[in-house]
Write an enzyme that holds these catalytic residues in place. Structure first.
Site, PDB file in Angstrom:
ATOM      1  N   ASN A   7       3.098  11.771   1.355  1.00 23.38           N
ATOM      2  CA  ASN A   7       2.178  12.186   2.418  1.00 23.38           C
ATOM      3  C   ASN A   7       2.920  13.248   3.230  1.00 23.38           C
ATOM      4  O   ASN A   7       3.857  12.932   3.964  1.00 23.38           O
ATOM      5  CB  ASN A   7       1.771  10.999   3.295  1.00 23.38           C
ATOM      6  CG  ASN A   7       0.830  11.429   4.419  1.00 23.38           C
ATOM      7  OD1 ASN A   7       0.941  12.534   4.954  1.00 23.38           O
ATOM      8  ND2 ASN A   7      -0.096  10.565   4.789  1.00 23.38           N
ATOM      9  N   GLU A  34      -2.693  14.040   2.710  1.00 25.01           N
ATOM     10  CA  GLU A  34      -2.813  14.736   3.996  1.00 25.01           C
ATOM     11  C   GLU A  34      -2.384  16.196   3.883  1.00 25.01           C
ATOM     12  O   GLU A  34      -1.572  16.682   4.671  1.00 25.01           O
ATOM     13  CB  GLU A  34      -2.021  14.010   5.093  1.00 25.01           C
ATOM     14  CG  GLU A  34      -2.786  12.822   5.668  1.00 25.01           C
ATOM     15  CD  GLU A  34      -2.379  12.493   7.098  1.00 25.01           C
ATOM     16  OE1 GLU A  34      -3.026  13.028   8.006  1.00 25.01           O
ATOM     17  OE2 GLU A  34      -1.428  11.714   7.288  1.00 25.01           O
ATOM     18  N   ASP A 146      -0.585   7.205  -0.060  1.00 23.74           N
ATOM     19  CA  ASP A 146      -0.450   6.549   1.230  1.00 23.74           C
ATOM     20  C   ASP A 146      -1.540   5.486   1.286  1.00 23.74           C
ATOM     21  O   ASP A 146      -2.699   5.807   1.511  1.00 23.74           O
ATOM     22  CB  ASP A 146      -0.611   7.578   2.349  1.00 23.74           C
ATOM     23  CG  ASP A 146      -0.561   6.952   3.727  1.00 23.74           C
ATOM     24  OD1 ASP A 146      -0.469   5.710   3.819  1.00 23.74           O
ATOM     25  OD2 ASP A 146      -0.632   7.697   4.719  1.00 23.74           O
ATOM     26  N   ASN A 148      -1.650   3.042   3.392  1.00 27.01           N
ATOM     27  CA  ASN A 148      -1.856   2.621   4.780  1.00 27.01           C
ATOM     28  C   ASN A 148      -1.948   1.108   4.940  1.00 27.01           C
ATOM     29  O   ASN A 148      -2.661   0.595   5.814  1.00 27.01           O
ATOM     30  CB  ASN A 148      -3.083   3.319   5.387  1.00 27.01           C
ATOM     31  CG  ASN A 148      -2.680   4.556   6.184  1.00 27.01           C
ATOM     32  OD1 ASN A 148      -1.665   4.564   6.879  1.00 27.01           O
ATOM     33  ND2 ASN A 148      -3.476   5.611   6.092  1.00 27.01           N
ATOM     34  N   ASP A 217       3.562   3.559   1.666  1.00 26.57           N
ATOM     35  CA  ASP A 217       3.342   4.513   0.569  1.00 26.57           C
ATOM     36  C   ASP A 217       3.777   3.841  -0.727  1.00 26.57           C
ATOM     37  O   ASP A 217       4.903   3.346  -0.824  1.00 26.57           O
ATOM     38  CB  ASP A 217       4.146   5.786   0.816  1.00 26.57           C
ATOM     39  CG  ASP A 217       3.714   6.470   2.094  1.00 26.57           C
ATOM     40  OD1 ASP A 217       2.801   7.310   2.034  1.00 26.57           O
ATOM     41  OD2 ASP A 217       4.268   6.124   3.174  1.00 26.57           O
ATOM     42  N   ASP A 246       6.147  12.507   8.714  1.00 27.49           N
ATOM     43  CA  ASP A 246       6.471  11.153   9.180  1.00 27.49           C
ATOM     44  C   ASP A 246       6.585  10.175   8.003  1.00 27.49           C
ATOM     45  O   ASP A 246       7.002   9.041   8.191  1.00 27.49           O
ATOM     46  CB  ASP A 246       5.499  10.651  10.257  1.00 27.49           C
ATOM     47  CG  ASP A 246       4.038  10.908   9.940  1.00 27.49           C
ATOM     48  OD1 ASP A 246       3.743  11.628   8.961  1.00 27.49           O
ATOM     49  OD2 ASP A 246       3.190  10.391  10.679  1.00 27.49           O
ATOM     50  N   HIS A 247       6.252  10.635   6.789  1.00 27.06           N
ATOM     51  CA  HIS A 247       6.399   9.821   5.583  1.00 27.06           C
ATOM     52  C   HIS A 247       7.518  10.370   4.697  1.00 27.06           C
ATOM     53  O   HIS A 247       7.691  11.593   4.600  1.00 27.06           O
ATOM     54  CB  HIS A 247       5.124   9.852   4.744  1.00 27.06           C
ATOM     55  CG  HIS A 247       3.930   9.249   5.415  1.00 27.06           C
ATOM     56  ND1 HIS A 247       3.416   8.025   5.046  1.00 27.06           N
ATOM     57  CD2 HIS A 247       3.136   9.696   6.420  1.00 27.06           C
ATOM     58  CE1 HIS A 247       2.355   7.757   5.791  1.00 27.06           C
ATOM     59  NE2 HIS A 247       2.163   8.751   6.632  1.00 27.06           N
TER      60      HIS A 247
END
Length: 257
Positions: A7, A34, A146, A148, A217, A246-247
């Site tokens: 991501n 994303e 991802d 989530n 992930d 951030d991933h």
DNA sequence: ATGGTTGCTTAGCAA
């Protein structure tokens, strides 16, 4: 062969980092989430110059998934093709050689009980339905993205604080279990038992330096194919340094089907 | 309960 999922939290913002990542790991296939790019803005030529063909399913500002591959992808599927009128671009499946692979971005879910949370659960049910409706040998060998959802408490830095919160809620974990029950396995857990191994850390409150993360992930492998994987790693290095996503990416080494 | 950070888009939302 080597497969990665990441991501990137905006491909535009992360392109230089992606370039470095491709150079360092030389993955055969990369699933991105994303991308936040309309298809007309996808950097096809720039990636071709790096030796990758691109398939993408994107939209302006939000969401967007893509698959990069050294070999030409075929059998492209965008979205679930169900009756839901869903404008969000979150699911893309292709075939690369004999490998069927999907890049997916499960909705975040906002707050538990919100409309976004209900959308997340319904999206996960549609995902499961899409899988089970396909003949078993035509299902993706790998589901990458991802998700989530942190599947278990050992995937969460502070399970008490996160209990029943979004990303950890029992309803999401059940929805993910239902996906596995179609015939999938978490490849990372085939190779690692330890707690404290995460793929996402909040940008805020020094999340990464304090290792306050979650493992959300994932690479899921079809059960009849999972034994082909020889390793699965989270590349924490990619979360360090200048302008990280951030991933962190997840990488799998496997024997091609 | 709110805030904190980043990205996209330009004040506010999404994550």
């Amino acid at each position: 062969m080597k497969v990665a999922t990441w991501n990137v939290n905006s491909l535009r913002a992360r392109f230089d980092r992606l370039k470095g990542f491709l150079g360092r790991h030389a993955p055969d296939v990369v699933c991105l989430q994303e991308t936040k790019l309309e298809d007309s803005a996808f950097p096809v030529q720039e990636l071709a110059a790096l030796g990758y063909e691109s398939v993408f399913f994107g939209q302006r500002t939000y969401n967007g998934v893509a698959i990069l591959a050294k070999e030409t992808p075929s059998d492209v599927i965008k979205g679930f093709g169900d009756l839901a009128d869903d404008p969000q671009c979150r699911f893309l499946a292709v075939r690369v050689g004999n490998l069927r692979i999907a890049s997916l971005y499960v909705p975040n879910g906002g707050e538990v009980g919100s409309d976004k949370f209900l959308y997340k659960l319904s999206w996960m049910a549609r995902w499961r339905a899409w899988l089970s409706a396909r003949p078993a040998d035509e299902r993706p060998h790998l589901l990458c993205g991802d998700f989530n959802v942190a599947p278990e408490d050992r995937d969460v830095h502070d399970p008490v604080a996160w209990k029943d919160q979004v990303l950890c809620h029992p309803d999401e974990r059940k929805a993910l279990t239902a996906v596995r029950e179609v015939g999938y396995e978490d490849v990372f857990r085939r190779h690692h038992d330890a707690a404290g191994l995460y793929s996402w850390w909040d940008y805020r409150m020094l999340g990464f330096p304090k290792n306050r993360g979650l493992r959300i992930d994932h690479v899921y492998a079809r059960r009849d194919f999972a034994a082909a994987s020889s390793s699965c790693l989270i590349d924490r290095e990619e979360r360090k340094g200048k302008l990280p996503s951030d991933h962190a990416p997840v990488l799998v080494e496997l024997a091609a089907p």
